[in-house]
Design an enzyme around this catalytic site. Sequence first.
Site, mmCIF file in Angstrom:
data_model
loop_
_atom_site.group_PDB
_atom_site.id
_atom_site.type_symbol
_atom_site.label_atom_id
_atom_site.label_comp_id
_atom_site.label_asym_id
_atom_site.label_seq_id
_atom_site.Cartn_x
_atom_site.Cartn_y
_atom_site.Cartn_z
ATOM 1 N N GLU A 140 9.277 9.953 -39.483
ATOM 2 C CA GLU A 140 7.854 9.977 -39.132
ATOM 3 C C GLU A 140 7.133 11.174 -39.733
ATOM 4 O O GLU A 140 6.039 11.041 -40.281
ATOM 5 C CB GLU A 140 7.687 10.046 -37.603
ATOM 6 C CG GLU A 140 7.768 8.732 -36.884
ATOM 7 C CD GLU A 140 7.540 8.910 -35.396
ATOM 8 O OE1 GLU A 140 6.802 8.092 -34.816
ATOM 9 O OE2 GLU A 140 8.078 9.853 -34.803
ATOM 10 N N LYS A 161 -1.637 7.547 -33.427
ATOM 11 C CA LYS A 161 -1.000 7.781 -32.142
ATOM 12 C C LYS A 161 -0.921 6.523 -31.296
ATOM 13 O O LYS A 161 0.115 6.190 -30.753
ATOM 14 C CB LYS A 161 -1.772 8.875 -31.389
ATOM 15 C CG LYS A 161 -1.174 9.253 -30.036
ATOM 16 C CD LYS A 161 0.147 9.960 -30.202
ATOM 17 C CE LYS A 161 0.692 10.477 -28.898
ATOM 18 N NZ LYS A 161 2.050 11.035 -29.071
ATOM 19 N N CYS A 186 -8.261 3.421 -34.344
ATOM 20 C CA CYS A 186 -9.355 4.304 -34.723
ATOM 21 C C CYS A 186 -9.873 5.055 -33.507
ATOM 22 O O CYS A 186 -9.577 4.718 -32.370
ATOM 23 C CB CYS A 186 -10.486 3.490 -35.349
ATOM 24 S SG CYS A 186 -9.935 2.388 -36.679
ATOM 25 N N LYS A 241 12.145 10.378 -35.616
ATOM 26 C CA LYS A 241 11.401 11.636 -35.685
ATOM 27 C C LYS A 241 11.406 12.195 -37.105
ATOM 28 O O LYS A 241 10.382 12.640 -37.612
ATOM 29 C CB LYS A 241 12.006 12.678 -34.731
ATOM 30 C CG LYS A 241 11.617 12.513 -33.299
ATOM 31 C CD LYS A 241 10.149 12.818 -33.101
ATOM 32 C CE LYS A 241 9.495 11.927 -32.095
ATOM 33 N NZ LYS A 241 9.459 10.516 -32.321
ATOM 34 N N ASN A 281 -13.208 -0.121 -33.082
ATOM 35 C CA ASN A 281 -11.761 0.070 -33.017
ATOM 36 C C ASN A 281 -11.158 -1.282 -32.656
ATOM 37 O O ASN A 281 -11.508 -1.865 -31.636
ATOM 38 C CB ASN A 281 -11.404 1.119 -31.959
ATOM 39 C CG ASN A 281 -9.903 1.245 -31.751
ATOM 40 O OD1 ASN A 281 -9.115 0.846 -32.599
ATOM 41 N ND2 ASN A 281 -9.507 1.782 -30.615
ATOM 42 N N GLY A 282 -10.267 -1.797 -33.505
ATOM 43 C CA GLY A 282 -9.647 -3.086 -33.241
ATOM 44 C C GLY A 282 -9.662 -3.966 -34.473
ATOM 45 O O GLY A 282 -9.855 -3.494 -35.602
ATOM 46 N N ARG A 293 -5.809 9.532 -33.774
ATOM 47 C CA ARG A 293 -5.918 8.080 -33.668
ATOM 48 C C ARG A 293 -6.224 7.420 -35.010
ATOM 49 O O ARG A 293 -6.123 6.198 -35.152
ATOM 50 C CB ARG A 293 -7.013 7.700 -32.669
ATOM 51 C CG ARG A 293 -6.765 8.171 -31.270
ATOM 52 C CD ARG A 293 -7.882 7.722 -30.357
ATOM 53 N NE ARG A 293 -7.873 6.266 -30.218
ATOM 54 C CZ ARG A 293 -7.206 5.607 -29.289
ATOM 55 N NH1 ARG A 293 -6.492 6.273 -28.403
ATOM 56 N NH2 ARG A 293 -7.245 4.290 -29.224
ATOM 57 N N TRP A 314 -8.560 4.377 -39.209
ATOM 58 C CA TRP A 314 -7.208 4.087 -39.676
ATOM 59 C C TRP A 314 -7.300 2.706 -40.305
ATOM 60 O O TRP A 314 -7.457 1.709 -39.616
ATOM 61 C CB TRP A 314 -6.232 4.115 -38.505
ATOM 62 C CG TRP A 314 -4.789 4.114 -38.889
ATOM 63 C CD1 TRP A 314 -3.999 5.187 -39.171
ATOM 64 C CD2 TRP A 314 -3.932 2.969 -39.007
ATOM 65 N NE1 TRP A 314 -2.711 4.782 -39.458
ATOM 66 C CE2 TRP A 314 -2.649 3.424 -39.377
ATOM 67 C CE3 TRP A 314 -4.127 1.596 -38.857
ATOM 68 C CZ2 TRP A 314 -1.568 2.564 -39.568
ATOM 69 C CZ3 TRP A 314 -3.055 0.732 -39.060
ATOM 70 C CH2 TRP A 314 -1.795 1.227 -39.412
ATOM 71 N N HIS A 316 31.064 -1.576 -41.960
ATOM 72 C CA HIS A 316 30.537 -2.908 -42.230
ATOM 73 C C HIS A 316 29.356 -2.845 -43.198
ATOM 74 O O HIS A 316 28.392 -3.596 -43.061
ATOM 75 C CB HIS A 316 30.144 -3.601 -40.926
ATOM 76 C CG HIS A 316 31.299 -3.841 -40.013
ATOM 77 N ND1 HIS A 316 32.175 -4.892 -40.153
ATOM 78 C CD2 HIS A 316 31.750 -3.108 -38.955
ATOM 79 C CE1 HIS A 316 33.097 -4.824 -39.220
ATOM 80 N NE2 HIS A 316 32.865 -3.752 -38.476
ATOM 81 N N GLU A 358 16.234 7.571 -32.031
ATOM 82 C CA GLU A 358 15.062 8.411 -31.861
ATOM 83 C C GLU A 358 15.089 9.606 -32.807
ATOM 84 O O GLU A 358 14.061 9.985 -33.368
ATOM 85 C CB GLU A 358 14.946 8.875 -30.407
ATOM 86 C CG GLU A 358 13.777 9.804 -30.118
ATOM 87 C CD GLU A 358 12.407 9.182 -30.393
ATOM 88 O OE1 GLU A 358 11.418 9.939 -30.404
ATOM 89 O OE2 GLU A 358 12.317 7.951 -30.591
#
Length: 608
Positions: A488, A603, A2, A485, A101-102, A27, A75, A504, A481
């Site tokens: 996301e 983020k 947050c 991307k 936040n936490g 955030r 968040w 496989h 990566e």
Amino acid sequence: MCGIVGYIGKDQAAPIILDGLARLEYRGYDSAGMAVYDGEKVNITKSVGRLKALSELTHDGATMPGTVGIGHTRWATHGAPSNVNAHPHFNEKETIAVVHNGIIENYLALKKKLTQRGYHFVSETDTEVLAHMLDYYYKGDPMEAIIKVLHRVEGSYALGILFADFPGELFAVRKDSPLIVGQNGEGCFIASDVPAILRYTRTVTYIENQEIVRLSKEGFHVYNVDAEELEKPSVTIEWDAEAAEKAGYEHFMLKEMYEQPKTVADTAGPRIRGNDIVIEELGMSEEELLKVKKIHIVACGSAYHAGVTGKYVLEGMARIPVEVDLASEFRYRDPILEEGAMVIVISQSGETADSLAALREAKERGFKVLGIVNVVGSSIAREADNVMYTWAGPEIAVATTKAYSAQLIALYLLAMKFSRVRHTVTEEEFSEMLGDLRRLPDQIELLLNNKNRIQRFANRYIAAKEVFFIGRGIDYAISMEGSLKLKEISYIHSEAYAAGELKHGTISLIEEGTLVAAVATQSSLYQKIISNMVEVKSRGAFVLAVTCEGNREIEKAADYVIYIPITNRFFTNSLAIIPLQLFSYYVAVGKGCDVDKPRNLAKSVTVE
């Protein structure tokens, strides 16, 4: 995850808080709220959704007068996004307001005790427990109440607290979640990150674990949990506010992609001196470097993918064994760290909870930790034995681009330093690598300027349901990566596979029209990857290939080819990632997705 902003001073607080929250919306953004003291009482306004809803509800803060306040973008962790669950949270008398936040890990036990004492809860959050606990312990002294609460809560937190009885003061506390304090001639600020307050001040103080800040419009004081005042140094932020603005680009992500040439140059340039690599922040002599027998790289998300690339580069170039761990798994698998091991923790924010926990685990066992981080003064930067900054500047888009590229460069530099000391490359090879490293910024810019061709290709796959990325060796690392991307920011299901693993099981998922992106930058593996491309194409896949200039043979197996400039085989990921970033970006834009703030993501992941 947050975002927190607080202000106390001569100006109206609400517009400043809204402005700061807008710069922290990356955030957390499923709800937002503010608490402002209007001269008589503390008023709270909350809204579900993006910050724009709160701005409209308060007419850009005009309906919440007052010169002291706290704000929050959420968040969700405990309780679904709703007005009731949004921060700030009140005590029952509405005289104490808290933003958090936490995660409070023992909140259920605390909630049970408070309920037994007659307290009533209206939300599903862990944060409301803090408001009621502060009320329970408050006997007229805010510091005494805060300290008693800190001794009883377990977990991570950054708190902003308003007491109606103390309208000329603002309180803040921190443990394992980021918190900074700023000051100018008009007042004082608290925030989760520098961009929130950079418009108002460049002078910042980083708050450490279990420190309490007492702010007024004249200044602030910092105390430990024994109420002893501490001397805290301030730092001056060198980058300017414009660095955190869009500067005419449609999205922060696109702007940050275009900043990659400068980021690469800024990260590499100061450490290339003549015909040598100098990394003074390593704090290790050549003799100490020679004693390193094994490297453990620990990271999350894109930083983990950079670490996988680092494994290939360090092992291939410097011949040092490397293990790469997801930070969330590192502590819990009871890793074997033997004498001669070195731990590298990679994090853009320097506040990633799992990475920070892994760092502490390694240090408790007596091992040297190098942090590779982007944010000066962040928790990992402060707690690591040594820190190597990536100098990417502020990165606002949730999906990393330039910070990832900077992490790759940092790992290349480390590998080159180790290889020079260990004599695993010749002087001629080392000089050639230096030349290739210096050319990377121009080569990246060349690829970025080819965006129109990639955009046209991306428009064909806006409706794709799933995409597969394949590669071998170091190309598998970049496939991971590239896949991340895409998923996301576009919400298209994508997966990365080592190309040799296709038979496989994975190849059963390939059907007519499936897009397969094959990365092929290693000349020694061209024939192998071409065989894999033929395998998927024969089953109906459309094959996109990313390969080096001159590899015309690949055109026989691919339906569409993107060429990257020739560079050292260890550095190809810095170039191959550019078209994959652009492809993901334009697919997401074409779908109408919120590129900078993808759903459900934040983020900085500051909770486990």
